[in-house]
Design a protein around this motif. Structure first.
Motif, PDB file in Angstrom:
ATOM      1  N   TYR A 232      -3.615  10.646 -27.505  1.00 10.53           N
ATOM      2  CA  TYR A 232      -3.583  10.714 -28.965  1.00 10.53           C
ATOM      3  C   TYR A 232      -3.543  12.179 -29.399  1.00 10.53           C
ATOM      4  O   TYR A 232      -4.267  13.019 -28.848  1.00 10.53           O
ATOM      5  CB  TYR A 232      -4.825  10.057 -29.566  1.00 10.53           C
ATOM      6  N   LEU A 233      -2.713  12.480 -30.387  1.00  9.14           N
ATOM      7  CA  LEU A 233      -2.639  13.810 -30.979  1.00  9.14           C
ATOM      8  C   LEU A 233      -3.144  13.763 -32.421  1.00  9.14           C
ATOM      9  O   LEU A 233      -2.834  12.824 -33.160  1.00  9.14           O
ATOM     10  CB  LEU A 233      -1.191  14.321 -30.987  1.00  9.14           C
ATOM     11  N   ALA A 234      -3.919  14.761 -32.816  1.00 12.01           N
ATOM     12  CA  ALA A 234      -4.317  14.888 -34.215  1.00 12.01           C
ATOM     13  C   ALA A 234      -3.151  15.490 -34.981  1.00 12.01           C
ATOM     14  O   ALA A 234      -2.771  16.643 -34.741  1.00 12.01           O
ATOM     15  CB  ALA A 234      -5.550  15.763 -34.342  1.00 12.01           C
ATOM     16  N   VAL A 235      -2.566  14.722 -35.889  1.00 11.93           N
ATOM     17  CA  VAL A 235      -1.372  15.179 -36.604  1.00 11.93           C
ATOM     18  C   VAL A 235      -1.550  14.993 -38.102  1.00 11.93           C
ATOM     19  O   VAL A 235      -2.408  14.235 -38.569  1.00 11.93           O
ATOM     20  CB  VAL A 235      -0.105  14.419 -36.132  1.00 11.93           C
ATOM     21  N   CYS A 236      -0.703  15.699 -38.851  1.00  8.48           N
ATOM     22  CA  CYS A 236      -0.691  15.564 -40.301  1.00  8.48           C
ATOM     23  C   CYS A 236       0.703  15.925 -40.805  1.00  8.48           C
ATOM     24  O   CYS A 236       1.547  16.428 -40.053  1.00  8.48           O
ATOM     25  CB  CYS A 236      -1.744  16.473 -40.951  1.00  8.48           C
ATOM     26  N   ALA A 237       0.945  15.675 -42.082  1.00 12.51           N
ATOM     27  CA  ALA A 237       2.218  16.033 -42.701  1.00 12.51           C
ATOM     28  C   ALA A 237       2.278  17.546 -42.935  1.00 12.51           C
ATOM     29  O   ALA A 237       1.243  18.193 -43.137  1.00 12.51           O
ATOM     30  CB  ALA A 237       2.382  15.294 -44.025  1.00 12.51           C
ATOM     31  N   PRO A 238       3.482  18.155 -42.916  1.00  8.54           N
ATOM     32  CA  PRO A 238       3.597  19.602 -43.137  1.00  8.54           C
ATOM     33  C   PRO A 238       2.981  20.064 -44.459  1.00  8.54           C
ATOM     34  O   PRO A 238       2.272  21.083 -44.495  1.00  8.54           O
ATOM     35  CB  PRO A 238       5.108  19.841 -43.104  1.00  8.54           C
ATOM     36  N   ASP A 239       3.221  19.340 -45.556  1.00 15.61           N
ATOM     37  CA  ASP A 239       2.647  19.736 -46.848  1.00 15.61           C
ATOM     38  C   ASP A 239       1.124  19.663 -46.809  1.00 15.61           C
ATOM     39  O   ASP A 239       0.435  20.518 -47.397  1.00 15.61           O
ATOM     40  CB  ASP A 239       3.180  18.835 -47.963  1.00 15.61           C
ATOM     41  N   TYR A 240       0.598  18.664 -46.129  1.00 15.41           N
ATOM     42  CA  TYR A 240      -0.846  18.523 -45.988  1.00 15.41           C
ATOM     43  C   TYR A 240      -1.406  19.729 -45.229  1.00 15.41           C
ATOM     44  O   TYR A 240      -2.433  20.293 -45.612  1.00 15.41           O
ATOM     45  CB  TYR A 240      -1.162  17.219 -45.256  1.00 15.41           C
ATOM     46  N   ALA A 241      -0.733  20.128 -44.135  1.00 16.43           N
ATOM     47  CA  ALA A 241      -1.200  21.270 -43.338  1.00 16.43           C
ATOM     48  C   ALA A 241      -1.218  22.540 -44.174  1.00 16.43           C
ATOM     49  O   ALA A 241      -2.170  23.349 -44.091  1.00 16.43           O
ATOM     50  CB  ALA A 241      -0.308  21.451 -42.108  1.00 16.43           C
ATOM     51  N   ARG A 242      -0.187  22.739 -44.994  1.00 15.99           N
ATOM     52  CA  ARG A 242      -0.139  23.945 -45.832  1.00 15.99           C
ATOM     53  C   ARG A 242      -1.260  23.941 -46.873  1.00 15.99           C
ATOM     54  O   ARG A 242      -1.801  24.994 -47.228  1.00 15.99           O
ATOM     55  CB  ARG A 242       1.230  24.051 -46.515  1.00 15.99           C
TER      56      ARG A 242
ATOM     57  N   ASP B 174      -5.558  28.565 -44.020  1.00 15.96           N
ATOM     58  CA  ASP B 174      -6.341  29.661 -43.442  1.00 15.96           C
ATOM     59  C   ASP B 174      -6.830  29.340 -42.030  1.00 15.96           C
ATOM     60  O   ASP B 174      -7.718  30.028 -41.503  1.00 15.96           O
ATOM     61  CB  ASP B 174      -7.547  29.974 -44.337  1.00 15.96           C
ATOM     62  N   GLY B 175      -6.265  28.306 -41.429  1.00 11.98           N
ATOM     63  CA  GLY B 175      -6.629  27.958 -40.063  1.00 11.98           C
ATOM     64  C   GLY B 175      -7.425  26.671 -39.974  1.00 11.98           C
ATOM     65  O   GLY B 175      -7.913  26.136 -40.983  1.00 11.98           O
ATOM     66  N   VAL B 176      -7.548  26.186 -38.750  1.00 14.81           N
ATOM     67  CA  VAL B 176      -8.287  24.948 -38.483  1.00 14.81           C
ATOM     68  C   VAL B 176      -9.636  25.335 -37.897  1.00 14.81           C
ATOM     69  O   VAL B 176      -9.735  25.809 -36.757  1.00 14.81           O
ATOM     70  CB  VAL B 176      -7.500  24.044 -37.505  1.00 14.81           C
ATOM     71  N   ASP B 177     -10.690  25.149 -38.685  1.00 10.36           N
ATOM     72  CA  ASP B 177     -12.043  25.476 -38.227  1.00 10.36           C
ATOM     73  C   ASP B 177     -13.013  24.493 -38.867  1.00 10.36           C
ATOM     74  O   ASP B 177     -12.616  23.557 -39.589  1.00 10.36           O
ATOM     75  CB  ASP B 177     -12.412  26.916 -38.565  1.00 10.36           C
TER      76      ASP B 177
ATOM     77  N   ASP C  62       8.532  17.234 -38.259  1.00  4.18           N
ATOM     78  CA  ASP C  62       8.242  16.276 -39.333  1.00  4.18           C
ATOM     79  C   ASP C  62       6.746  15.984 -39.426  1.00  4.18           C
ATOM     80  O   ASP C  62       6.264  15.545 -40.482  1.00  4.18           O
ATOM     81  CB  ASP C  62       9.011  14.973 -39.092  1.00  4.18           C
ATOM     82  N   LEU C  63       6.036  16.184 -38.338  1.00  5.14           N
ATOM     83  CA  LEU C  63       4.581  16.116 -38.324  1.00  5.14           C
ATOM     84  C   LEU C  63       4.055  17.390 -37.672  1.00  5.14           C
ATOM     85  O   LEU C  63       4.744  17.999 -36.847  1.00  5.14           O
ATOM     86  CB  LEU C  63       4.077  14.894 -37.547  1.00  5.14           C
ATOM     87  N   VAL C  64       2.833  17.769 -38.014  1.00  7.92           N
ATOM     88  CA  VAL C  64       2.223  18.978 -37.473  1.00  7.92           C
ATOM     89  C   VAL C  64       1.065  18.584 -36.563  1.00  7.92           C
ATOM     90  O   VAL C  64       0.193  17.800 -36.960  1.00  7.92           O
ATOM     91  CB  VAL C  64       1.700  19.881 -38.609  1.00  7.92           C
ATOM     92  N   HIS C  65       1.081  19.110 -35.335  1.00  2.11           N
ATOM     93  CA  HIS C  65      -0.073  18.946 -34.457  1.00  2.11           C
ATOM     94  C   HIS C  65      -1.147  19.905 -34.941  1.00  2.11           C
ATOM     95  O   HIS C  65      -0.949  21.127 -34.934  1.00  2.11           O
ATOM     96  CB  HIS C  65       0.327  19.238 -33.005  1.00  2.11           C
ATOM     97  N   VAL C  66      -2.280  19.368 -35.368  1.00  3.14           N
ATOM     98  CA  VAL C  66      -3.309  20.146 -36.060  1.00  3.14           C
ATOM     99  C   VAL C  66      -3.789  21.331 -35.231  1.00  3.14           C
ATOM    100  O   VAL C  66      -3.979  22.438 -35.750  1.00  3.14           O
ATOM    101  CB  VAL C  66      -4.487  19.218 -36.435  1.00  3.14           C
ATOM    102  N   HIS C  67      -4.011  21.130 -33.931  1.00  2.00           N
ATOM    103  CA  HIS C  67      -4.531  22.189 -33.070  1.00  2.00           C
ATOM    104  C   HIS C  67      -4.206  21.824 -31.634  1.00  2.00           C
ATOM    105  O   HIS C  67      -4.158  20.641 -31.282  1.00  2.00           O
ATOM    106  CB  HIS C  67      -6.044  22.336 -33.267  1.00  2.00           C
ATOM    107  N   GLU C  68      -3.975  22.812 -30.791  1.00  2.00           N
ATOM    108  CA  GLU C  68      -3.603  22.532 -29.409  1.00  2.00           C
ATOM    109  C   GLU C  68      -4.694  21.766 -28.651  1.00  2.00           C
ATOM    110  O   GLU C  68      -4.403  21.050 -27.690  1.00  2.00           O
ATOM    111  CB  GLU C  68      -3.277  23.835 -28.669  1.00  2.00           C
TER     112      GLU C  68
END
Length: 301
Positions: A162-172, A177-180, A250-256
């Motif tokens: 499973y990958l933690a993903v989100c939409a590009p607009d959501y990520a922006r 300022d980063g995933v923390d 089309d989707l963004v992997h939130v963090h490696e």
């Protein structure tokens, strides 16, 4: 030990209907006759098979008796089909598959046996799937538990990543300022239901802290992933479902490190019929799309 099939089938009727009176109506006998059959079986095996609650509940011995009766009926159905001069049509089988497996990889191999098997596929979480096996309701289950249910065999299928993903607009919006720990505490997430802890496990892996972001619950696999694509929140989606979208942007992997690996196993009755073995073989073949190894975690229902 010789078990009278008629007595065993009486226990099945009691378990399915919930009371001795209802079982008597199904079997077209008196409640006294049902009670006598149950007592005779308990005397035969030397232990109780029912808790006399309302509705009645099976003891461990009762669960074993019900599995025996249903296995006997399955083998008898196989024999009738084999001896019949003309094709008898598909025979019924009930199996349990968790939602994400059914949505991503398990349905296609089952199509290959659907002309010979009339499948009832139950969608349940891994704990309940094993309870259904123990009670004899299902003959096989895709589960995360490697410990075989009594009377069942178990085989490893592979790992669902499973990958933690989100939409590009959501990520922006939420992760500019980063995933923390700070951003993850504010960013809404999507969970399958209240038993789904994949997102919570991912949060602990990323933050090493207790964070409680807003949570949306969408308890259907296709709609769950669609809610994430539409920007409702981030969530854990099977890699075999979202990998191409991540690569395409089309989707963004939130963090490696936002990855959870879930081992999957196939459990089925050890005294299996030819059709059940065929279903198991089909699922094992279909599971080749899964990863061979990974870090264990709990599966989504």
């Amino acid at each position: 030990m010789e078990i009278d099939p008629e007595l065993a089938r009486t226990v099945v009727a009691v378990a399915e209907t919930g009371t001795l009176d209802a079982a008597a109506r199904r079997l077209h006998v008196t409640p006294s006759a049902v009670s006598q059959r149950v007592r005779a079986l308990e005397t035969q095996i030397g232990r109780p098979v029912l808790h006399r609650t309302r509705p009645v509940e099976l003891t461990e011995a009762g669960e074993a008796v019900v599995r025996f009766a249903r296995q006997l009926d399955q083998l008898a159905a196989d024999l009738r089909a084999e001896l019949a001069p003309e094709p008898t049509g598909p025979l019924p089988l009930t199996i349990v598959v968790n939602a994400d497996s059914l949505h991503t990889w398990a349905l296609r191999p089952l199509v290959g046996v659907s002309d010979r098997v009339a499948l009832e596929v139950l969608r349940e979480d891994e704990a309940h799937s094993l309870a259904l096996l123990r009670r004899g309701v299902a003959v096989g289950a895709v589960t995360t538990d490697p410990t075989a249910v009594p009377g069942c065999s178990v085989e490893r299928l592979g790992v669902m990543r499973y990958l933690a993903v989100c939409a590009p607009d959501y990520a922006r919006r939420w992760f500019a300022d980063g995933v923390d720990a700070t951003s993850l505490a504010l960013a809404p997430l999507v969970a399958f239901d209240r038993k789904d802890d994949l997102q919570a496990r991912c949060l602990r892996r990323l933050t090493r802290a207790a964070v409680e972001p807003p949570v949306h619950h969408v308890p259907a696999s296709a709609e769950f992933a669609e809610a994430i694509r539409l920007g409702m929140g981030w969530g854990m989606v099977p890699e075999i479902e979202c990998g191409a979208e991540v690569r395409a942007g089309d989707l963004v992997h939130v963090h490696e490190r936002a990855v959870v690996d879930v081992p999957l196993y196939w459990q089925q009755w050890r005294r299996s019929s030819a059709l059940l073995r065929e279903v198991g073989d089909a699922l094992r073949d279909g599971a080749r799309v899964l990863r061979l190894s990974g870090t264990p975690a709990a599966a989504r229902a």
